[in-house]
Design a protein around this motif. Structure first.
Motif, PDB file in Angstrom:
ATOM      1  N   VAL A 131     -35.576 -31.028  39.006  1.00 30.23           N
ATOM      2  CA  VAL A 131     -35.059 -30.328  40.142  1.00 30.23           C
ATOM      3  C   VAL A 131     -34.345 -31.263  41.206  1.00 30.23           C
ATOM      4  O   VAL A 131     -34.917 -32.212  41.455  1.00 30.23           O
ATOM      5  N   GLY A 164     -49.572 -34.461  46.471  1.00 30.08           N
ATOM      6  CA  GLY A 164     -48.303 -34.302  46.904  1.00 30.08           C
ATOM      7  C   GLY A 164     -47.841 -32.743  47.293  1.00 30.08           C
ATOM      8  O   GLY A 164     -48.584 -31.912  46.672  1.00 30.08           O
ATOM      9  N   ASN A 178     -45.643 -31.003  46.378  1.00 26.13           N
ATOM     10  CA  ASN A 178     -45.068 -30.197  45.177  1.00 26.13           C
ATOM     11  C   ASN A 178     -46.331 -29.898  44.120  1.00 26.13           C
ATOM     12  O   ASN A 178     -46.672 -28.974  43.938  1.00 26.13           O
ATOM     13  N   ALA A 179     -47.114 -30.999  43.951  1.00 26.83           N
ATOM     14  CA  ALA A 179     -48.370 -30.856  43.091  1.00 26.83           C
ATOM     15  C   ALA A 179     -49.236 -29.886  43.628  1.00 26.83           C
ATOM     16  O   ALA A 179     -49.846 -29.101  43.158  1.00 26.83           O
ATOM     17  N   ALA A 220     -48.015 -35.265  38.002  1.00 23.85           N
ATOM     18  CA  ALA A 220     -48.734 -36.247  38.558  1.00 23.85           C
ATOM     19  C   ALA A 220     -49.233 -36.109  39.799  1.00 23.85           C
ATOM     20  O   ALA A 220     -48.363 -35.106  40.638  1.00 23.85           O
ATOM     21  N   PRO A 278     -42.788 -31.108  34.689  1.00 26.31           N
ATOM     22  CA  PRO A 278     -41.654 -31.452  35.794  1.00 26.31           C
ATOM     23  C   PRO A 278     -41.389 -32.937  36.046  1.00 26.31           C
ATOM     24  O   PRO A 278     -42.503 -33.565  36.265  1.00 26.31           O
ATOM     25  N   ARG A 281     -46.714 -39.715  44.542  1.00 27.26           N
ATOM     26  CA  ARG A 281     -46.102 -40.976  44.523  1.00 27.26           C
ATOM     27  C   ARG A 281     -47.125 -42.010  44.707  1.00 27.26           C
ATOM     28  O   ARG A 281     -47.952 -41.915  45.729  1.00 27.26           O
TER      29      ARG A 281
HETATM   30  P1  ADP Z   1     -44.909 -36.927  46.493  1.00 26.66           P
HETATM   31  O1  ADP Z   1     -44.433 -36.078  47.696  1.00 26.66           O
HETATM   32  O2  ADP Z   1     -45.921 -37.851  46.676  1.00 26.66           O
HETATM   33  O3  ADP Z   1     -43.529 -37.178  45.799  1.00 26.66           O
HETATM   34  P2  ADP Z   1     -44.874 -34.593  44.796  1.00 26.66           P
HETATM   35  O4  ADP Z   1     -45.927 -33.365  44.869  1.00 26.66           O
HETATM   36  O5  ADP Z   1     -43.733 -34.113  45.167  1.00 26.66           O
HETATM   37  O6  ADP Z   1     -45.369 -35.874  45.339  1.00 26.66           O
HETATM   38  O7  ADP Z   1     -44.829 -34.856  43.342  1.00 26.66           O
HETATM   39  C1  ADP Z   1     -45.860 -34.885  42.437  1.00 26.66           C
HETATM   40  C2  ADP Z   1     -45.129 -34.310  41.105  1.00 26.66           C
HETATM   41  O8  ADP Z   1     -44.174 -33.171  41.432  1.00 26.66           O
HETATM   42  C3  ADP Z   1     -44.397 -35.191  40.280  1.00 26.66           C
HETATM   43  O9  ADP Z   1     -45.039 -36.198  39.475  1.00 26.66           O
HETATM   44  C4  ADP Z   1     -43.369 -34.191  39.491  1.00 26.66           C
HETATM   45  O10 ADP Z   1     -44.064 -33.633  38.401  1.00 26.66           O
HETATM   46  C5  ADP Z   1     -43.248 -33.024  40.448  1.00 26.66           C
HETATM   47  N1  ADP Z   1     -42.007 -33.363  41.139  1.00 26.66           N
HETATM   48  C6  ADP Z   1     -41.793 -33.476  42.444  1.00 26.66           C
HETATM   49  N2  ADP Z   1     -40.328 -33.600  42.644  1.00 26.66           N
HETATM   50  C7  ADP Z   1     -39.866 -33.039  41.485  1.00 26.66           C
HETATM   51  C8  ADP Z   1     -38.587 -32.638  41.305  1.00 26.66           C
HETATM   52  N3  ADP Z   1     -37.516 -33.032  42.249  1.00 26.66           N
HETATM   53  N4  ADP Z   1     -38.215 -32.403  40.355  1.00 26.66           N
HETATM   54  C9  ADP Z   1     -39.257 -31.954  39.165  1.00 26.66           C
HETATM   55  N5  ADP Z   1     -40.524 -32.170  39.484  1.00 26.66           N
HETATM   56  C10 ADP Z   1     -40.887 -32.798  40.559  1.00 26.66           C
END
Ligand code: ADP
Length: 144
Positions: free
Chosen positions: A40, A126, A128-129, A114, A8, A117
């Motif tokens: 996304v 994060g 999503n992670a 990852a 992603p 951020r």
């Molecule tokens: P943060 O809240 O610090 O941005 P996230 O958990 O959102 O942390 O992001 C970690 C990972 O989640 C990103 O490296 C990416 O792989 C995935 N991710 C976050 N937002 C998206 C998106 N809009 N589309 C695809 N992957 C995403």
């Protein structure tokens, strides 16, 4: 059976992408895996971040999707993976729900993500992670 890796990509964050490149390339070499990249478009916050009112100012979703696909393909050029093993997916809505949904439907053997951020140091993972680590049915590689 073909090994499938789901990556992603948050196209608004180039630094996050830099950190996963070497890991994706290394994993892709194992058994000539197929690599599926997903971005996304988060519906409401994304429009809001552009300072747009929810009115006629909003370009149609098709345009957003086409633009996102173009940007995703641009980002993916940085990865040294044979073209015939690369696939692209564009979705709209919640990143975590779409990541988990695609991981299940492919089905993916591995998700590479990852942690968060880099500028947001208060979180180790994060949102999503964290959701992907918790709910994915396959292995998840979290890159810090
Ligand atoms: P943060 O809240 O610090 O941005 P996230 O958990 O959102 O942390 O992001 C970690 C990972 O989640 C990103 O490296 C990416 O792989 C995935 N991710 C976050 N937002 C998206 C998106 N809009 N589309 C695809 N992957 C995403």
């Amino acid at each position: 059976m073909t090994r499938i890796i789901l990556v992603p990509i948050d196209i608004s964050d180039t630094e996050l992408t830099q950190r996963v490149i070497s890991h994706v390339e290394a994993e892709a070499r194992i058994d000539d895996a197929e690599v599926h990249f997903l971005t996304v478009i988060p519906s409401l916050p994304y429009y809001a971040s552009l300072g747009m009112a929810y009115t006629a100012e909003m370009p149609p979703m098709d345009e957003f999707k086409a633009d996102s696909e173009k940007r995703l393909k641009e980002v993916v050029k940085q990865f040294a993976i044979p073209e015939d093993r690369v696939h692209f997916h564009i979705a709209e809505g919640s990143p975590k729900d779409n990541i988990l949904g695609l991981a299940k439907s492919l089905p993916a053997d591995l998700v590479i993500i990852a942690s968060h951020r880099p500028d947001i140091t208060t979180y180790l993972l994060g949102s999503n992670a964290a959701a992907v680590v918790r709910h994915a049915e396959c292995s998840v590689l979290v890159v810090r």
